[in-house]
Design a protein around this motif. Structure first.
Motif, PDB file in Angstrom:
ATOM      1  N   PHE A 278     -26.909  62.437-113.797  1.00 60.29           N
ATOM      2  CA  PHE A 278     -25.794  61.871-114.488  1.00 60.29           C
ATOM      3  C   PHE A 278     -25.407  60.367-114.136  1.00 60.29           C
ATOM      4  O   PHE A 278     -25.102  59.687-114.874  1.00 60.29           O
ATOM      5  CB  PHE A 278     -24.511  62.758-114.397  1.00 60.29           C
ATOM      6  CG  PHE A 278     -24.290  63.480-115.670  1.00 60.29           C
ATOM      7  CD1 PHE A 278     -23.480  63.094-116.827  1.00 60.29           C
ATOM      8  CD2 PHE A 278     -24.725  64.865-115.724  1.00 60.29           C
ATOM      9  CE1 PHE A 278     -23.174  63.768-117.718  1.00 60.29           C
ATOM     10  CE2 PHE A 278     -24.407  65.528-117.075  1.00 60.29           C
ATOM     11  CZ  PHE A 278     -23.504  65.128-117.703  1.00 60.29           C
ATOM     12  N   GLU A 279     -25.456  60.387-112.700  1.00 64.19           N
ATOM     13  CA  GLU A 279     -25.251  58.851-112.172  1.00 64.19           C
ATOM     14  C   GLU A 279     -26.263  58.051-112.833  1.00 64.19           C
ATOM     15  O   GLU A 279     -25.934  56.865-113.269  1.00 64.19           O
ATOM     16  CB  GLU A 279     -25.258  58.959-110.734  1.00 64.19           C
ATOM     17  CG  GLU A 279     -24.643  57.819-110.118  1.00 64.19           C
ATOM     18  CD  GLU A 279     -23.237  57.989-110.099  1.00 64.19           C
ATOM     19  OE1 GLU A 279     -22.539  56.521-110.149  1.00 64.19           O
ATOM     20  OE2 GLU A 279     -22.642  59.058-110.039  1.00 64.19           O
ATOM     21  N   MET A 280     -27.620  58.415-112.911  1.00 62.69           N
ATOM     22  CA  MET A 280     -28.492  57.565-113.640  1.00 62.69           C
ATOM     23  C   MET A 280     -28.442  57.137-115.022  1.00 62.69           C
ATOM     24  O   MET A 280     -28.208  55.902-115.173  1.00 62.69           O
ATOM     25  CB  MET A 280     -30.037  58.200-113.584  1.00 62.69           C
ATOM     26  CG  MET A 280     -30.990  57.594-114.296  1.00 62.69           C
ATOM     27  SD  MET A 280     -32.639  58.528-114.450  1.00 62.69           S
ATOM     28  CE  MET A 280     -31.699  60.138-115.361  1.00 62.69           C
ATOM     29  N   ARG A 281     -27.929  58.024-115.817  1.00 66.35           N
ATOM     30  CA  ARG A 281     -27.191  57.710-117.125  1.00 66.35           C
ATOM     31  C   ARG A 281     -26.128  57.018-117.254  1.00 66.35           C
ATOM     32  O   ARG A 281     -25.922  56.416-118.149  1.00 66.35           O
ATOM     33  CB  ARG A 281     -27.470  59.170-117.928  1.00 66.35           C
ATOM     34  CG  ARG A 281     -27.449  58.852-119.516  1.00 66.35           C
ATOM     35  CD  ARG A 281     -28.834  58.278-119.825  1.00 66.35           C
ATOM     36  NE  ARG A 281     -28.921  58.118-121.162  1.00 66.35           N
ATOM     37  CZ  ARG A 281     -29.795  57.084-121.884  1.00 66.35           C
ATOM     38  NH1 ARG A 281     -30.580  56.177-121.067  1.00 66.35           N
ATOM     39  NH2 ARG A 281     -29.820  56.822-123.064  1.00 66.35           N
ATOM     40  N   PHE A 333     -13.711  62.981-121.120  1.00 65.32           N
ATOM     41  CA  PHE A 333     -14.003  62.234-122.480  1.00 65.32           C
ATOM     42  C   PHE A 333     -15.310  61.301-122.043  1.00 65.32           C
ATOM     43  O   PHE A 333     -16.302  61.011-122.862  1.00 65.32           O
ATOM     44  CB  PHE A 333     -13.001  61.335-122.598  1.00 65.32           C
ATOM     45  CG  PHE A 333     -13.332  60.232-124.005  1.00 65.32           C
ATOM     46  CD1 PHE A 333     -13.889  60.576-125.088  1.00 65.32           C
ATOM     47  CD2 PHE A 333     -12.686  58.978-123.712  1.00 65.32           C
ATOM     48  CE1 PHE A 333     -14.194  59.582-126.130  1.00 65.32           C
ATOM     49  CE2 PHE A 333     -13.114  58.061-124.742  1.00 65.32           C
ATOM     50  CZ  PHE A 333     -13.602  58.331-125.976  1.00 65.32           C
ATOM     51  N   PHE A 334     -15.237  60.569-120.770  1.00 69.05           N
ATOM     52  CA  PHE A 334     -16.273  59.375-120.523  1.00 69.05           C
ATOM     53  C   PHE A 334     -17.682  60.254-120.369  1.00 69.05           C
ATOM     54  O   PHE A 334     -18.631  59.441-120.667  1.00 69.05           O
ATOM     55  CB  PHE A 334     -15.742  58.698-119.552  1.00 69.05           C
ATOM     56  CG  PHE A 334     -15.190  57.531-119.745  1.00 69.05           C
ATOM     57  CD1 PHE A 334     -15.544  56.301-119.641  1.00 69.05           C
ATOM     58  CD2 PHE A 334     -13.682  57.766-120.078  1.00 69.05           C
ATOM     59  CE1 PHE A 334     -14.848  55.127-119.941  1.00 69.05           C
ATOM     60  CE2 PHE A 334     -13.013  56.527-120.865  1.00 69.05           C
ATOM     61  CZ  PHE A 334     -13.412  55.058-120.331  1.00 69.05           C
ATOM     62  N   GLN A 335     -17.746  61.527-119.782  1.00 72.25           N
ATOM     63  CA  GLN A 335     -18.954  61.893-119.771  1.00 72.25           C
ATOM     64  C   GLN A 335     -19.823  62.145-120.919  1.00 72.25           C
ATOM     65  O   GLN A 335     -21.134  62.703-120.857  1.00 72.25           O
ATOM     66  CB  GLN A 335     -18.767  63.364-118.935  1.00 72.25           C
ATOM     67  CG  GLN A 335     -18.117  64.315-119.632  1.00 72.25           C
ATOM     68  CD  GLN A 335     -17.979  65.657-118.883  1.00 72.25           C
ATOM     69  OE1 GLN A 335     -17.776  65.622-117.590  1.00 72.25           O
ATOM     70  NE2 GLN A 335     -18.155  66.723-119.540  1.00 72.25           N
ATOM     71  N   TYR A 339     -24.199  61.839-121.589  1.00 75.58           N
ATOM     72  CA  TYR A 339     -24.696  62.930-122.472  1.00 75.58           C
ATOM     73  C   TYR A 339     -25.606  62.406-123.547  1.00 75.58           C
ATOM     74  O   TYR A 339     -26.800  63.139-123.573  1.00 75.58           O
ATOM     75  CB  TYR A 339     -23.491  64.086-122.828  1.00 75.58           C
ATOM     76  CG  TYR A 339     -23.327  65.408-122.073  1.00 75.58           C
ATOM     77  CD1 TYR A 339     -24.421  66.195-121.977  1.00 75.58           C
ATOM     78  CD2 TYR A 339     -22.377  65.494-121.418  1.00 75.58           C
ATOM     79  CE1 TYR A 339     -24.116  67.416-121.537  1.00 75.58           C
ATOM     80  CE2 TYR A 339     -22.031  66.451-120.554  1.00 75.58           C
ATOM     81  CZ  TYR A 339     -22.799  67.472-120.549  1.00 75.58           C
ATOM     82  OH  TYR A 339     -22.919  68.947-120.081  1.00 75.58           O
ATOM     83  N   TYR A 340     -24.829  61.744-124.328  1.00 72.52           N
ATOM     84  CA  TYR A 340     -25.481  61.522-125.564  1.00 72.52           C
ATOM     85  C   TYR A 340     -25.272  59.946-126.014  1.00 72.52           C
ATOM     86  O   TYR A 340     -24.220  59.480-125.966  1.00 72.52           O
ATOM     87  CB  TYR A 340     -24.884  62.276-126.779  1.00 72.52           C
ATOM     88  CG  TYR A 340     -24.572  63.677-126.406  1.00 72.52           C
ATOM     89  CD1 TYR A 340     -25.590  64.556-126.888  1.00 72.52           C
ATOM     90  CD2 TYR A 340     -23.338  64.238-126.266  1.00 72.52           C
ATOM     91  CE1 TYR A 340     -25.414  65.946-126.355  1.00 72.52           C
ATOM     92  CE2 TYR A 340     -23.137  65.599-125.982  1.00 72.52           C
ATOM     93  CZ  TYR A 340     -24.229  66.381-126.120  1.00 72.52           C
ATOM     94  OH  TYR A 340     -24.049  67.715-125.929  1.00 72.52           O
ATOM     95  N   ASP A 341     -26.396  59.126-126.342  1.00 70.17           N
ATOM     96  CA  ASP A 341     -26.049  57.840-126.541  1.00 70.17           C
ATOM     97  C   ASP A 341     -25.488  57.782-127.674  1.00 70.17           C
ATOM     98  O   ASP A 341     -24.843  56.685-128.065  1.00 70.17           O
ATOM     99  CB  ASP A 341     -27.384  57.118-126.168  1.00 70.17           C
ATOM    100  CG  ASP A 341     -28.547  57.338-127.089  1.00 70.17           C
ATOM    101  OD1 ASP A 341     -28.372  58.034-127.972  1.00 70.17           O
ATOM    102  OD2 ASP A 341     -29.790  57.113-126.792  1.00 70.17           O
TER     103      ASP A 341
END
Length: 528
Positions: A278-281, A333-335, A339-341
């Motif tokens: 998740f940090e990477m994305r 919300f921000f996550q 998850y999805y671009d």
């Protein structure tokens, strides 16, 4: 914190692809797990009964929001497959009939979107709304969705009152002190106790192998000799377990955005791995925001974007935005961006509006809707199933020292999601029901080729999971979407992937070797 395709589960404690045996064929190889042989016999009995009973299809109940020509029905399965004559539960199913000719029809395509806790009941809408990615497949297959056991209309479980579950603002998931950790630990224990109190009779049976067995019973009820299946996210783990239990029942099986099936990963380590990905994305999105600073005015370098995020969190912690959006709600919300671009522009626009002085879009997006009773029930139920399945599938560490040490260390480098994910899973440390040993996911020569689809920068299910499943399923093919990171690849426009999915489902065709595809198009800011 696993997701569902197209849905982000935002609980802040979460997330989002023949020479046939008869319907009563052997249930496959019995596993070396408690009750494996008895359960193999039980699923065979249940499938025989389901094949005789079929599904009594009818118009869907009005409040299910599934309009004609989608039809709904029920499939009866044992609560405990080791006791096929014992207590039964009903699994809700729906379908949209194949749109092609009788000669084109190849059976049913069963779908699971992930979770654990996601409903697949909207899948047939891909037919009725004429989704262009699926029109060819829809000519050949009935699109079948279902609510897995415990979900939605399938004997739903619950852990807390839904209105209490969605109340905001919740505690900041990032602890400032040992006292903060103590409060979160207490909440996790209370949540586990609530699950046992409200749904204890279901909890020992809320396992991935049981959901895989339910799918085999559904297959038999549909009259299909073999299974056609698309599983996304957690649905890939269901698919891997199905292939292990019922290798001779597989006809077409696609897994998209793959949970690492290693017994050592299910589920404690898998969640820690998520925090890193998740940090990477999150970093990928920050670079995109910086590149598009002319549109959003958040920051023209990733470092400036990060500072704005930290400032936003601090502001919401001091005084929740609109009285309801604190750090936990912001993260929920921000996550969706990591998850999805497809969510990149949506989150960026709300954030940009906030910085320009308009709080409303951010509040509407991040705050729970307390008036939406049905939505709140679904949200609480989804979180309950997520917890129940992950806690039941495997034995979790019970030592708080281990949880504290592992997450404290991870948080130093990967702060975006680590503590939120830890609190969400911590009920498994004090779980009040049986925790099982994960199956050794593996299938050999007696399985048809399966298709594995994965983006290299996926946050929710890191790429290594696809590689691991590929090793374990003999003859499988891996399609890699390189330099992309959206979760749920088969639903995106990328002809390199879409054409191969069609070829596989329509003709059983796979490439001679694994394939690497270029990424799908990167989102662009909306022009005004």
């Amino acid at each position: 914190m696993f997701g569902t395709a197209g849905t982000v589960v935002t609980g802040v404690l979460i997330a989002g692809a023949l020479a046939a045996p008869s319907a009563n064929a052997s249930a496959g190889t019995a596993q070396s797990v408690p009750g494996g042989a008895a359960e193999a016999k039980g699923v065979k009995i249940a499938a025989e009964r389901a094949a005789k009973a079929g599904v009594k299809w009818q118009d869907c109940p009005a409040d299910w929001a599934l309009e004609k020509p989608i039809q709904c029905g029920w499939v009866t399965v044992p609560l405990d497959y080791a006791k096929p004559d014992g207590r039964k539960i009903k699994i809700a199913v729906d379908r949209a009939r194949a749109t092609g000719t009788k000669a084109q029809r190849q059976g049913s395509l069963i779908y699971n979107p992930g979770g654990p806790g996601g409903s697949g009941m909207r899948f047939p809408k891909r037919v009725t709304t004429k989704n262009p990615l699926w029109t060819k497949t829809a000519e050949a297959y009935d699109f079948v969705g279902f609510d897995p056991r415990g979900v939605g209309h399938s004997t739903p479980i619950s852990c807390v009152d839904p209105q209490d579950f969605v109340k905001a603002p919740k505690l900041d998931p990032v602890p400032d002190s040992e006292a903060d950790k103590s409060v979160q630990r207490k909440l996790a224990r209370q949540y586990a106790d609530g699950c046992k109190k409200r749904s204890g009779w279901m909890l020992p049976h809320m396992t991935t192998p049981n959901t895989a067995r339910d799918i085999d019973v559904i297959r038999a009820a549909l009259g299909d000799k073999k299974l056609n299946y698309l599983g996304v996210s957690y649905g890939t783990y269901i698919g891997g377990v199905y292939a292990t239990l019922f290798p001779t029942h597989v006809r077409r099986l696609i897994v998209d955005s793959v949970v690492n099936p290693s017994k050592e990963k299910i589920w404690y380590q898998a969640n820690l791995d998520q925090d890193v990905a998740f940090e990477m994305r999150w970093n990928d999105w920050k670079k995109w925001l910086a590149k598009n600073d002319a549109a959003y005015h958040i920051g023209d370098t990733p470092a400036k974007v990060q500072k704005q995020w930290e400032k936003l969190r601090a502001t919401a912690k001091k005084k929740p935005i609109g009285g309801v959006v604190g750090p936990a709600e912001l993260l929920g919300f921000f996550q969706s961006a990591p998850y999805y671009d497809s969510a990149w522009t949506t989150v960026a626009e709300a954030w940009s509006a906030y910085l320009a002085g308009d709080e409303k879009p951010l509040i509407e997006a991040a705050a729970p809707d307390m008036t939406d009773l049905a939505g709140n029930i679904a949200s609480e139920n989804s979180n309950a199933v997520y917890t129940a399945v992950e806690c039941a599938d495997a034995k979790w560490p019970t030592s708080w020292k281990k949880w504290d040490r592992d997450n404290t260390e991870l948080h130093k480098k990967y702060p975006f999601l680590t503590w939120s994910n830890a609190w969400m899973n911590l009920p498994c440390a004090t779980w009040g029901a049986k925790q099982h040993t994960p199956l050794e996911v593996k299938a050999g020569k007696n399985i048809k080729p399966i298709l594995i689809v994965q983006a290299t920068r996926d946050a929710a299910t890191p790429y290594e999971g696809a590689v691991e499943l590929h090793k374990r399923i003999k003859g499988s093919r891996l399609i890699t979407e390189k330099n992309a990171g959206s979760h749920g690849v088969t639903g995106l426009v990328n002809p390199c992937i879409n054409d191969r999915v069609d070829a596989y489902l329509l003709k059983g065709k796979v490439d001679a070797k694994d394939v690497t595809c270029a990424p799908h198009a990167t989102p662009k800011p909306a022009t005004k």
